[in-house]
Design a protein around this motif. Structure first.
Motif, PDB file in Angstrom:
ATOM      1  N   MET A   1       0.818  -1.207   0.000  1.00 30.61           N
ATOM      2  CA  MET A   1       0.000   0.000   0.000  1.00 30.61           C
ATOM      3  C   MET A   1       0.857   1.265   0.000  1.00 30.61           C
ATOM      4  SD  MET A   1      -3.351  -0.404  -0.082  1.00 30.61           S
ATOM      5  CE  MET A   1      -4.114   0.936   0.811  1.00 30.61           C
ATOM      6  N   LEU A   2       2.087   1.165   0.541  1.00 29.98           N
ATOM      7  CA  LEU A   2       2.994   2.315   0.528  1.00 29.98           C
ATOM      8  C   LEU A   2       3.278   2.729  -0.911  1.00 29.98           C
ATOM      9  CD1 LEU A   2       5.103   4.310   1.730  1.00 29.98           C
ATOM     10  CD2 LEU A   2       6.755   2.430   1.588  1.00 29.98           C
ATOM     11  N   TYR A   3       3.516   1.756  -1.767  1.00 33.33           N
ATOM     12  CA  TYR A   3       3.853   2.053  -3.156  1.00 33.33           C
ATOM     13  C   TYR A   3       2.619   2.503  -3.941  1.00 33.33           C
ATOM     14  CZ  TYR A   3       7.932  -0.320  -1.431  1.00 33.33           C
ATOM     15  OH  TYR A   3       9.004  -0.664  -0.663  1.00 33.33           O
ATOM     16  N   LEU A   4       1.467   1.978  -3.571  1.00 28.85           N
ATOM     17  CA  LEU A   4       0.232   2.465  -4.186  1.00 28.85           C
ATOM     18  C   LEU A   4       0.016   3.928  -3.825  1.00 28.85           C
ATOM     19  CD1 LEU A   4      -2.452   2.122  -5.676  1.00 28.85           C
ATOM     20  CD2 LEU A   4      -3.455   1.268  -3.534  1.00 28.85           C
ATOM     21  N   LEU A   5       0.275   4.240  -2.573  1.00 32.41           N
ATOM     22  CA  LEU A   5       0.121   5.621  -2.115  1.00 32.41           C
ATOM     23  C   LEU A   5       1.100   6.535  -2.839  1.00 32.41           C
ATOM     24  CD1 LEU A   5      -1.675   7.043  -0.057  1.00 32.41           C
ATOM     25  CD2 LEU A   5       0.101   6.722   1.657  1.00 32.41           C
ATOM     26  N   ALA A   6       2.347   6.061  -3.017  1.00 30.92           N
ATOM     27  CA  ALA A   6       3.353   6.849  -3.735  1.00 30.92           C
ATOM     28  C   ALA A   6       2.919   7.098  -5.176  1.00 30.92           C
ATOM     29  CB  ALA A   6       4.698   6.129  -3.702  1.00 30.92           C
ATOM     30  N   LEU A   7       2.343   6.087  -5.808  1.00 33.66           N
ATOM     31  CA  LEU A   7       1.870   6.243  -7.184  1.00 33.66           C
ATOM     32  C   LEU A   7       0.697   7.217  -7.258  1.00 33.66           C
ATOM     33  CD1 LEU A   7       2.083   2.543  -8.467  1.00 33.66           C
ATOM     34  CD2 LEU A   7       3.513   4.492  -9.181  1.00 33.66           C
ATOM     35  N   LEU A   8      -0.195   7.169  -6.262  1.00 37.41           N
ATOM     36  CA  LEU A   8      -1.324   8.094  -6.222  1.00 37.41           C
ATOM     37  C   LEU A   8      -0.839   9.533  -6.069  1.00 37.41           C
ATOM     38  CD1 LEU A   8      -3.891   6.144  -3.984  1.00 37.41           C
ATOM     39  CD2 LEU A   8      -4.110   6.686  -6.421  1.00 37.41           C
ATOM     40  N   PHE A   9       0.153   9.720  -5.212  1.00 34.10           N
ATOM     41  CA  PHE A   9       0.719  11.060  -5.039  1.00 34.10           C
ATOM     42  C   PHE A   9       1.405  11.528  -6.326  1.00 34.10           C
ATOM     43  CE2 PHE A   9       0.844  10.518  -0.253  1.00 34.10           C
ATOM     44  CZ  PHE A   9      -0.049  11.545  -0.016  1.00 34.10           C
ATOM     45  N   LEU A  10       2.097  10.607  -6.987  1.00 32.90           N
ATOM     46  CA  LEU A  10       2.750  10.950  -8.246  1.00 32.90           C
ATOM     47  C   LEU A  10       1.705  11.341  -9.292  1.00 32.90           C
ATOM     48  CD1 LEU A  10       5.543  11.079  -9.552  1.00 32.90           C
ATOM     49  CD2 LEU A  10       5.230   8.711 -10.299  1.00 32.90           C
ATOM     50  N   ALA A  11       0.597  10.601  -9.303  1.00 34.98           N
ATOM     51  CA  ALA A  11      -0.501  10.930 -10.218  1.00 34.98           C
ATOM     52  C   ALA A  11      -1.069  12.304  -9.895  1.00 34.98           C
ATOM     53  CB  ALA A  11      -1.594   9.864 -10.121  1.00 34.98           C
ATOM     54  N   ARG A  12      -1.096  12.643  -8.615  1.00 33.70           N
ATOM     55  CA  ARG A  12      -1.582  13.959  -8.199  1.00 33.70           C
ATOM     56  C   ARG A  12      -0.694  15.066  -8.782  1.00 33.70           C
ATOM     57  NH1 ARG A  12      -0.125  17.371  -3.954  1.00 33.70           N
ATOM     58  NH2 ARG A  12      -1.773  18.835  -3.343  1.00 33.70           N
ATOM     59  N   PHE A  13       0.634  14.859  -8.728  1.00 37.38           N
ATOM     60  CA  PHE A  13       1.550  15.863  -9.283  1.00 37.38           C
ATOM     61  C   PHE A  13       1.355  15.999 -10.787  1.00 37.38           C
ATOM     62  CE2 PHE A  13       4.522  15.115  -5.545  1.00 37.38           C
ATOM     63  CZ  PHE A  13       4.261  16.343  -4.989  1.00 37.38           C
ATOM     64  N   ILE A  14       1.196  14.857 -11.471  1.00 31.62           N
ATOM     65  CA  ILE A  14       0.997  14.897 -12.925  1.00 31.62           C
ATOM     66  C   ILE A  14      -0.289  15.616 -13.264  1.00 31.62           C
ATOM     67  CG2 ILE A  14       0.578  13.450 -14.960  1.00 31.62           C
ATOM     68  CD1 ILE A  14       2.395  11.328 -13.623  1.00 31.62           C
ATOM     69  N   TYR A  15      -1.341  15.325 -12.483  1.00 31.72           N
ATOM     70  CA  TYR A  15      -2.634  15.951 -12.743  1.00 31.72           C
ATOM     71  C   TYR A  15      -2.556  17.458 -12.498  1.00 31.72           C
ATOM     72  CZ  TYR A  15      -7.411  17.485 -12.122  1.00 31.72           C
ATOM     73  OH  TYR A  15      -8.594  18.184 -12.214  1.00 31.72           O
ATOM     74  N   LEU A  16      -1.931  17.854 -11.367  1.00 29.58           N
ATOM     75  CA  LEU A  16      -1.823  19.277 -11.059  1.00 29.58           C
ATOM     76  C   LEU A  16      -1.032  20.017 -12.122  1.00 29.58           C
ATOM     77  CD1 LEU A  16      -1.188  19.219  -7.193  1.00 29.58           C
ATOM     78  CD2 LEU A  16      -3.271  19.933  -8.373  1.00 29.58           C
ATOM     79  N   HIS A  17       0.036  19.389 -12.600  1.00 27.13           N
ATOM     80  CA  HIS A  17       0.860  20.022 -13.630  1.00 27.13           C
ATOM     81  C   HIS A  17       0.078  20.167 -14.933  1.00 27.13           C
ATOM     82  CE1 HIS A  17       4.448  21.173 -15.831  1.00 27.13           C
ATOM     83  NE2 HIS A  17       4.154  20.249 -16.751  1.00 27.13           N
ATOM     84  N   ALA A  18      -0.686  19.113 -15.262  1.00 26.30           N
ATOM     85  CA  ALA A  18      -1.479  19.154 -16.492  1.00 26.30           C
ATOM     86  C   ALA A  18      -2.578  20.193 -16.397  1.00 26.30           C
ATOM     87  CB  ALA A  18      -2.085  17.769 -16.759  1.00 26.30           C
TER      88      ALA A  18
END
Length: 435
Positions: free
Chosen positions: A417-434
Protein backbone atom coordinates in the motif's frame (compact mmCIF):
# COMPACT_ATOMS: atom_id res chain seq x y z
CA UNK A 1 -24.18 10.94 34.56
CA UNK A 2 -20.96 12.89 35.00
CA UNK A 3 -18.95 9.77 35.88
CA UNK A 4 -20.49 7.94 32.93
CA UNK A 5 -19.44 10.70 30.56
CA UNK A 6 -15.93 10.77 32.03
CA UNK A 7 -15.72 7.00 31.51
CA UNK A 8 -17.01 7.25 27.92
CA UNK A 9 -14.54 9.98 27.00
CA UNK A 10 -11.74 8.17 28.91
CA UNK A 11 -10.75 11.08 31.11
CA UNK A 12 -8.68 8.92 33.44
CA UNK A 13 -6.81 7.27 30.56
CA UNK A 14 -5.88 10.66 29.11
CA UNK A 15 -5.23 12.32 32.51
CA UNK A 16 -7.61 15.19 31.77
CA UNK A 17 -10.61 16.92 33.34
CA UNK A 18 -13.64 18.99 32.37
CA UNK A 19 -11.97 22.36 32.88
CA UNK A 20 -9.02 21.46 30.65
CA UNK A 21 -11.22 20.02 27.90
CA UNK A 22 -13.65 22.95 27.89
CA UNK A 23 -10.84 25.52 27.78
CA UNK A 24 -9.15 23.55 25.00
CA UNK A 25 -12.38 23.57 23.00
CA UNK A 26 -12.71 27.31 23.46
CA UNK A 27 -9.09 27.77 22.38
CA UNK A 28 -9.66 25.75 19.20
CA UNK A 29 -12.80 27.73 18.42
CA UNK A 30 -11.09 31.09 18.83
CA UNK A 31 -8.18 30.12 16.57
CA UNK A 32 -10.46 28.89 13.78
CA UNK A 33 -13.39 31.30 14.18
CA UNK A 34 -12.11 33.22 11.14
CA UNK A 35 -13.75 30.54 8.97
CA UNK A 36 -17.17 31.97 9.91
CA UNK A 37 -16.37 35.02 7.81
CA UNK A 38 -13.73 33.87 5.35
CA UNK A 39 -15.70 30.91 3.98
CA UNK A 40 -18.88 32.93 3.26
CA UNK A 41 -16.88 35.76 1.70
CA UNK A 42 -15.28 33.28 -0.73
CA UNK A 43 -18.38 31.21 -1.52
CA UNK A 44 -20.64 34.26 -1.89
CA UNK A 45 -18.63 35.16 -5.01
CA UNK A 46 -20.36 32.23 -6.72
CA UNK A 47 -23.72 33.93 -6.29
CA UNK A 48 -24.62 32.05 -3.11
CA UNK A 49 -26.34 34.37 -0.58
CA UNK A 50 -23.86 35.56 2.06
CA UNK A 51 -26.23 35.12 5.01
CA UNK A 52 -27.14 31.60 3.91
CA UNK A 53 -23.49 30.52 3.58
CA UNK A 54 -22.63 32.10 6.95
CA UNK A 55 -25.32 30.04 8.65
CA UNK A 56 -24.39 26.84 6.80
CA UNK A 57 -20.70 27.36 7.67
CA UNK A 58 -21.48 27.58 11.40
CA UNK A 59 -23.99 24.74 11.25
CA UNK A 60 -21.67 22.35 9.42
CA UNK A 61 -18.68 23.18 11.64
CA UNK A 62 -20.91 22.51 14.66
CA UNK A 63 -22.27 19.25 13.25
CA UNK A 64 -18.87 17.93 12.17
CA UNK A 65 -17.05 18.83 15.38
CA UNK A 66 -19.76 17.45 17.66
CA UNK A 67 -20.01 14.22 15.64
CA UNK A 68 -16.24 13.80 15.70
CA UNK A 69 -16.08 14.33 19.45
CA UNK A 70 -19.09 12.20 20.35
CA UNK A 71 -18.45 9.31 17.96
CA UNK A 72 -14.67 9.10 17.60
CA UNK A 73 -13.66 10.76 20.89
CA UNK A 74 -10.92 12.87 19.34
CA UNK A 75 -10.15 16.60 19.87
CA UNK A 76 -10.48 17.23 16.13
CA UNK A 77 -12.64 20.16 15.04
CA UNK A 78 -14.14 20.26 11.55
CA UNK A 79 -15.32 23.06 9.25
CA UNK A 80 -15.50 23.84 5.52
CA UNK A 81 -11.93 23.52 4.28
CA UNK A 82 -9.78 26.43 3.16
CA UNK A 83 -8.31 25.81 -0.27
CA UNK A 84 -11.19 23.58 -1.25
CA UNK A 85 -13.58 26.51 -0.90
CA UNK A 86 -11.31 28.54 -3.18
CA UNK A 87 -11.23 25.68 -5.70
CA UNK A 88 -15.04 25.50 -5.46
CA UNK A 89 -15.41 29.22 -6.16
CA UNK A 90 -12.59 30.31 -8.46
CA UNK A 91 -11.90 27.13 -10.47
CA UNK A 92 -15.20 25.28 -10.62
CA UNK A 93 -17.85 28.01 -10.57
CA UNK A 94 -16.08 31.09 -11.93
CA UNK A 95 -13.43 29.34 -14.02
CA UNK A 96 -15.43 26.47 -15.53
CA UNK A 97 -18.78 28.23 -15.44
CA UNK A 98 -20.40 25.45 -13.39
CA UNK A 99 -23.49 26.59 -11.42
CA UNK A 100 -22.94 26.54 -7.67
CA UNK A 101 -25.82 24.08 -7.32
CA UNK A 102 -23.96 21.60 -9.55
CA UNK A 103 -20.73 22.18 -7.63
CA UNK A 104 -22.57 21.34 -4.41
CA UNK A 105 -23.75 18.14 -6.09
CA UNK A 106 -20.10 17.26 -6.79
CA UNK A 107 -19.23 17.88 -3.14
CA UNK A 108 -22.11 15.58 -2.11
CA UNK A 109 -20.91 12.79 -4.41
CA UNK A 110 -17.32 13.11 -3.14
CA UNK A 111 -18.68 12.74 0.42
CA UNK A 112 -20.62 9.62 -0.55
CA UNK A 113 -17.50 8.14 -2.16
CA UNK A 114 -15.63 8.95 1.07
CA UNK A 115 -18.23 6.98 3.02
CA UNK A 116 -17.89 4.02 0.68
CA UNK A 117 -14.09 4.10 0.94
CA UNK A 118 -14.43 4.25 4.73
CA UNK A 119 -16.83 1.31 4.93
CA UNK A 120 -14.53 -0.62 2.61
CA UNK A 121 -11.57 0.09 4.89
CA UNK A 122 -9.60 1.68 2.04
CA UNK A 123 -9.03 5.07 3.72
CA UNK A 124 -7.88 3.33 6.88
CA UNK A 125 -5.38 1.24 4.91
CA UNK A 126 -4.01 4.33 3.18
CA UNK A 127 -3.30 5.91 6.56
CA UNK A 128 -1.75 2.65 7.76
CA UNK A 129 0.55 2.70 4.73
CA UNK A 130 2.18 5.96 5.82
CA UNK A 131 5.52 5.00 7.42
CA UNK A 132 5.42 5.78 11.14
CA UNK A 133 8.87 7.30 10.74
CA UNK A 134 7.20 10.18 8.89
CA UNK A 135 4.57 10.90 11.55
CA UNK A 136 6.80 13.33 13.43
CA UNK A 137 7.86 14.95 10.15
CA UNK A 138 4.26 15.56 9.12
CA UNK A 139 3.48 17.05 12.54
CA UNK A 140 6.60 19.22 12.39
CA UNK A 141 5.89 20.35 8.83
CA UNK A 142 2.36 21.36 9.75
CA UNK A 143 3.78 23.14 12.79
CA UNK A 144 5.97 25.23 10.49
CA UNK A 145 2.97 25.73 8.21
CA UNK A 146 0.63 27.14 10.85
CA UNK A 147 3.45 29.21 12.36
CA UNK A 148 4.03 30.67 8.89
CA UNK A 149 0.31 31.44 8.62
CA UNK A 150 0.44 33.15 12.02
CA UNK A 151 3.47 35.23 11.05
CA UNK A 152 1.76 36.28 7.83
CA UNK A 153 -1.59 37.07 9.47
CA UNK A 154 0.14 39.19 12.10
CA UNK A 155 2.10 41.18 9.51
CA UNK A 156 5.44 40.15 11.03
CA UNK A 157 6.32 38.78 7.61
CA UNK A 158 4.99 40.16 4.32
CA UNK A 159 5.31 39.20 0.62
CA UNK A 160 8.40 40.31 -1.27
CA UNK A 161 9.00 40.20 -5.03
CA UNK A 162 12.75 39.85 -4.47
CA UNK A 163 12.90 37.31 -1.63
CA UNK A 164 9.36 35.82 -1.58
CA UNK A 165 8.87 36.96 2.03
CA UNK A 166 10.49 39.64 4.16
CA UNK A 167 10.14 41.38 7.51
CA UNK A 168 7.00 43.46 7.88
CA UNK A 169 6.55 46.94 9.33
CA UNK A 170 7.76 46.59 12.92
CA UNK A 171 6.19 49.94 13.79
CA UNK A 172 2.71 48.79 12.85
CA UNK A 173 0.34 48.61 15.88
CA UNK A 174 -0.95 45.21 14.72
CA UNK A 175 2.58 43.79 14.52
CA UNK A 176 3.51 45.17 17.93
CA UNK A 177 0.34 43.71 19.45
CA UNK A 178 1.08 40.33 17.86
CA UNK A 179 4.60 40.38 19.33
CA UNK A 180 3.08 41.26 22.70
CA UNK A 181 0.80 38.24 22.34
CA UNK A 182 3.73 35.95 21.52
CA UNK A 183 5.64 37.14 24.60
CA UNK A 184 2.56 36.82 26.81
CA UNK A 185 1.80 33.24 25.71
CA UNK A 186 5.49 32.25 25.91
CA UNK A 187 5.77 33.55 29.49
CA UNK A 188 2.56 31.75 30.49
CA UNK A 189 3.82 28.53 28.93
CA UNK A 190 7.12 28.88 30.74
CA UNK A 191 5.08 28.98 33.95
CA UNK A 192 3.14 25.86 32.82
CA UNK A 193 -0.20 27.66 32.63
CA UNK A 194 -2.54 25.30 30.73
CA UNK A 195 -4.81 28.07 29.52
CA UNK A 196 -1.87 30.05 28.12
CA UNK A 197 -3.19 30.07 24.55
CA UNK A 198 -6.65 31.28 25.50
CA UNK A 199 -5.35 33.87 27.98
CA UNK A 200 -2.87 35.07 25.37
CA UNK A 201 -5.51 35.53 22.67
CA UNK A 202 -7.99 37.28 24.95
CA UNK A 203 -5.26 39.33 26.66
CA UNK A 204 -3.88 40.53 23.34
CA UNK A 205 -7.37 41.40 22.17
CA UNK A 206 -8.00 43.38 25.37
CA UNK A 207 -4.81 45.39 24.88
CA UNK A 208 -5.86 45.95 21.27
CA UNK A 209 -9.20 47.32 22.45
CA UNK A 210 -7.44 49.69 24.87
CA UNK A 211 -5.20 50.83 22.00
CA UNK A 212 -8.21 51.33 19.73
CA UNK A 213 -6.98 48.69 17.28
CA UNK A 214 -10.08 46.47 17.40
CA UNK A 215 -12.64 47.71 14.91
CA UNK A 216 -16.06 46.11 15.13
CA UNK A 217 -19.00 47.14 13.00
CA UNK A 218 -22.21 45.50 14.28
CA UNK A 219 -24.30 43.75 11.65
CA UNK A 220 -27.21 41.35 11.67
CA UNK A 221 -28.40 38.50 9.51
CA UNK A 222 -31.25 36.05 9.57
CA UNK A 223 -30.16 32.43 10.27
CA UNK A 224 -33.24 31.22 8.37
CA UNK A 225 -31.56 32.50 5.21
CA UNK A 226 -29.98 29.02 4.98
CA UNK A 227 -33.14 28.00 3.14
CA UNK A 228 -31.67 29.75 0.08
CA UNK A 229 -28.88 27.15 -0.21
CA UNK A 230 -30.07 24.11 1.77
CA UNK A 231 -31.01 21.18 -0.49
CA UNK A 232 -30.36 23.25 -3.62
CA UNK A 233 -27.64 20.90 -4.90
CA UNK A 234 -27.94 19.58 -8.45
CA UNK A 235 -27.01 15.89 -8.43
CA UNK A 236 -28.08 15.25 -12.01
CA UNK A 237 -25.76 17.98 -13.27
CA UNK A 238 -22.88 16.72 -11.13
CA UNK A 239 -23.23 13.20 -12.56
CA UNK A 240 -22.52 14.42 -16.06
CA UNK A 241 -19.12 13.59 -17.53
CA UNK A 242 -17.75 17.11 -17.30
CA UNK A 243 -18.23 17.08 -13.51
CA UNK A 244 -16.18 13.91 -12.91
CA UNK A 245 -12.96 15.93 -12.83
CA UNK A 246 -14.44 18.22 -10.15
CA UNK A 247 -15.54 15.26 -8.01
CA UNK A 248 -12.05 13.74 -8.34
CA UNK A 249 -10.30 16.89 -7.12
CA UNK A 250 -12.65 17.33 -4.16
CA UNK A 251 -12.04 13.69 -3.26
CA UNK A 252 -8.29 13.61 -3.84
CA UNK A 253 -7.26 16.86 -2.16
CA UNK A 254 -9.51 16.35 0.86
CA UNK A 255 -8.33 12.76 1.30
CA UNK A 256 -4.65 13.61 1.65
CA UNK A 257 -5.07 16.93 3.47
CA UNK A 258 -7.19 15.03 5.99
CA UNK A 259 -4.61 12.29 6.41
CA UNK A 260 -1.86 14.85 7.05
CA UNK A 261 -3.92 16.78 9.58
CA UNK A 262 -5.05 13.61 11.33
CA UNK A 263 -1.52 12.23 11.68
CA UNK A 264 -0.18 15.58 12.91
CA UNK A 265 -2.82 16.24 15.56
CA UNK A 266 -2.90 12.69 16.93
CA UNK A 267 0.91 12.63 17.01
CA UNK A 268 1.02 15.92 18.92
CA UNK A 269 -1.65 14.74 21.36
CA UNK A 270 0.07 11.41 21.98
CA UNK A 271 -3.01 9.51 20.79
CA UNK A 272 -1.20 7.13 18.41
CA UNK A 273 -0.91 3.58 19.77
CA UNK A 274 2.37 1.86 20.54
CA UNK A 275 2.08 -0.09 17.28
CA UNK A 276 1.91 3.24 15.39
CA UNK A 277 -1.79 2.88 14.51
CA UNK A 278 -4.57 5.41 15.19
CA UNK A 279 -7.40 3.94 17.29
CA UNK A 280 -11.01 4.31 16.08
CA UNK A 281 -9.83 5.45 12.65
CA UNK A 282 -13.01 4.20 10.99
CA UNK A 283 -15.10 6.45 13.26
CA UNK A 284 -12.89 9.44 12.50
CA UNK A 285 -13.34 8.96 8.77
CA UNK A 286 -17.06 8.28 9.12
CA UNK A 287 -17.53 11.58 10.96
CA UNK A 288 -15.47 13.41 8.35
CA UNK A 289 -17.28 11.94 5.33
CA UNK A 290 -20.72 12.39 6.89
CA UNK A 291 -19.92 16.04 7.60
CA UNK A 292 -19.03 16.61 3.94
CA UNK A 293 -22.35 15.09 2.84
CA UNK A 294 -24.28 17.22 5.36
CA UNK A 295 -22.28 20.29 4.31
CA UNK A 296 -23.25 19.88 0.67
CA UNK A 297 -26.91 19.50 1.67
CA UNK A 298 -26.73 22.65 3.81
CA UNK A 299 -24.94 24.65 1.14
CA UNK A 300 -21.18 24.78 1.67
CA UNK A 301 -18.00 23.29 0.23
CA UNK A 302 -16.15 20.22 1.53
CA UNK A 303 -15.97 19.91 5.33
CA UNK A 304 -12.65 18.69 6.69
CA UNK A 305 -10.62 18.47 9.90
CA UNK A 306 -8.76 21.64 10.88
CA UNK A 307 -5.12 21.90 11.83
CA UNK A 308 -6.12 24.67 14.28
CA UNK A 309 -7.27 21.74 16.44
CA UNK A 310 -3.60 21.66 17.44
CA UNK A 311 -4.20 24.83 19.46
CA UNK A 312 -6.74 22.98 21.59
CA UNK A 313 -4.38 20.02 21.91
CA UNK A 314 -1.60 22.38 23.01
CA UNK A 315 -4.03 23.73 25.63
CA UNK A 316 -4.43 20.20 27.02
CA UNK A 317 -7.36 18.84 25.01
CA UNK A 318 -7.20 15.06 24.64
CA UNK A 319 -10.77 13.83 24.22
CA UNK A 320 -13.90 14.40 22.19
CA UNK A 321 -15.14 16.91 24.75
CA UNK A 322 -12.73 19.44 23.22
CA UNK A 323 -14.27 18.98 19.77
CA UNK A 324 -17.82 18.99 21.15
CA UNK A 325 -17.14 22.26 22.96
CA UNK A 326 -15.84 23.79 19.73
CA UNK A 327 -18.92 22.52 17.92
CA UNK A 328 -21.33 23.99 20.47
CA UNK A 329 -19.57 27.34 20.17
CA UNK A 330 -19.96 27.22 16.39
CA UNK A 331 -23.66 26.53 16.94
CA UNK A 332 -23.93 29.59 19.18
CA UNK A 333 -21.95 31.59 16.64
CA UNK A 334 -24.90 31.35 14.25
CA UNK A 335 -26.63 33.90 16.45
CA UNK A 336 -23.61 36.00 17.47
CA UNK A 337 -21.45 35.83 14.34
CA UNK A 338 -20.88 39.63 14.24
CA UNK A 339 -19.43 39.49 17.78
CA UNK A 340 -17.10 36.63 16.91
CA UNK A 341 -15.87 38.74 14.02
CA UNK A 342 -14.41 41.22 16.50
CA UNK A 343 -11.46 38.88 17.21
CA UNK A 344 -8.63 40.34 15.07
CA UNK A 345 -5.78 38.48 13.38
CA UNK A 346 -3.16 40.02 15.64
CA UNK A 347 -4.83 38.30 18.61
CA UNK A 348 -5.07 34.78 17.12
CA UNK A 349 -1.75 34.84 15.22
CA UNK A 350 0.45 34.46 18.36
CA UNK A 351 -1.42 31.27 19.29
CA UNK A 352 -0.82 29.82 15.82
CA UNK A 353 2.87 30.72 15.91
CA UNK A 354 3.51 29.11 19.28
CA UNK A 355 1.36 26.06 18.57
CA UNK A 356 3.62 25.63 15.55
CA UNK A 357 6.65 25.79 17.83
CA UNK A 358 5.21 23.04 20.03
CA UNK A 359 4.51 20.81 17.04
CA UNK A 360 8.00 21.18 15.58
CA UNK A 361 9.45 19.86 18.85
CA UNK A 362 8.43 16.34 17.84
CA UNK A 363 10.95 16.43 15.01
CA UNK A 364 13.62 15.56 17.57
CA UNK A 365 12.34 11.97 17.37
CA UNK A 366 13.34 11.68 13.71
CA UNK A 367 16.43 9.55 13.12
CA UNK A 368 18.50 12.23 11.41
CA UNK A 369 21.51 9.91 11.14
CA UNK A 370 19.65 7.53 8.83
CA UNK A 371 19.36 9.02 5.29
CA UNK A 372 16.42 6.74 4.37
CA UNK A 373 14.41 8.45 7.10
CA UNK A 374 16.09 11.84 7.33
CA UNK A 375 15.73 12.84 3.66
CA UNK A 376 11.98 12.07 3.30
CA UNK A 377 11.39 13.67 6.70
CA UNK A 378 13.22 16.84 5.70
CA UNK A 379 11.35 17.06 2.39
CA UNK A 380 8.07 16.68 4.26
CA UNK A 381 9.05 19.30 6.84
CA UNK A 382 10.16 21.91 4.33
CA UNK A 383 7.60 21.48 1.54
CA UNK A 384 4.45 21.65 3.69
CA UNK A 385 4.97 25.33 4.62
CA UNK A 386 6.73 26.40 1.40
CA UNK A 387 4.08 24.95 -0.92
CA UNK A 388 1.26 25.97 1.44
CA UNK A 389 -0.13 22.45 1.18
CA UNK A 390 -0.20 19.56 3.64
CA UNK A 391 -1.01 17.14 0.82
CA UNK A 392 1.99 18.29 -1.24
CA UNK A 393 4.42 17.93 1.67
CA UNK A 394 3.07 14.47 2.44
CA UNK A 395 3.46 13.62 -1.25
CA UNK A 396 7.17 14.52 -1.26
CA UNK A 397 7.74 12.50 1.90
CA UNK A 398 5.91 9.37 0.76
CA UNK A 399 7.38 9.31 -2.75
CA UNK A 400 10.97 9.86 -1.58
CA UNK A 401 10.57 7.26 1.19
CA UNK A 402 9.28 4.67 -1.30
CA UNK A 403 12.07 5.42 -3.80
CA UNK A 404 14.80 5.09 -1.15
CA UNK A 405 13.33 1.84 0.17
CA UNK A 406 13.43 0.32 -3.33
CA UNK A 407 16.85 1.81 -4.18
CA UNK A 408 18.42 0.35 -1.01
CA UNK A 409 16.98 -3.12 -1.55
CA UNK A 410 14.45 -2.85 1.26
CA UNK A 411 11.38 -2.62 -0.95
CA UNK A 412 9.86 -5.91 0.17
CA UNK A 413 9.96 -4.87 3.83
CA UNK A 414 7.23 -2.31 3.24
CA UNK A 415 3.54 -2.96 2.66
CA UNK A 416 2.44 -2.76 -0.97
CA UNK A 417 0.00 0.00 0.00
CA UNK A 418 2.99 2.32 0.53
CA UNK A 419 3.85 2.05 -3.16
CA UNK A 420 0.23 2.46 -4.19
CA UNK A 421 0.12 5.62 -2.12
CA UNK A 422 3.35 6.85 -3.73
CA UNK A 423 1.87 6.24 -7.18
CA UNK A 424 -1.32 8.09 -6.22
CA UNK A 425 0.72 11.06 -5.04
CA UNK A 426 2.75 10.95 -8.25
CA UNK A 427 -0.50 10.93 -10.22
CA UNK A 428 -1.58 13.96 -8.20
CA UNK A 429 1.55 15.86 -9.28
CA UNK A 430 1.00 14.90 -12.93
CA UNK A 431 -2.63 15.95 -12.74
CA UNK A 432 -1.82 19.28 -11.06
CA UNK A 433 0.86 20.02 -13.63
CA UNK A 434 -1.48 19.15 -16.49
CA UNK A 435 -4.22 21.32 -14.96
Amino acid sequence: MRSRLEHYFRFAEHSTNWRTELLAGLTTFITMAYIIFVNPSILSQTGMPLAAVTTSTCLCAAFGSILMGALANYPLALAPGMGLNAYFTYTVVKGMGVPWQTALGAVFLSGVIFLLLTFGGIRQRLVGAIPYQLHAAVAGGIGLFIAFIGLRNSGIIVPSAATTVTLGNMHSPAVLLAIFGIVLIAVLQAHRVKASMLIGVLGTMLVGILCHQVHWHPSTFNPLAIRQTAFHLDLRGALRMNALEIIFVFLFVDLFDNIGTLVAVTERAGLISADHTIPRLDKIFFADATSTVVGSLAGTSTVTSYIESSAGVAAGGRTGVTAITTGVLFLLAIFVAPVVGAIPDFATAPALILVGALMVAGSARIDWDEPRVAIPSFLTLITIPLTYSIATGLSFGIISFAVLEVATGRGRRQHWMLYLLALLFLARFIYLHAA
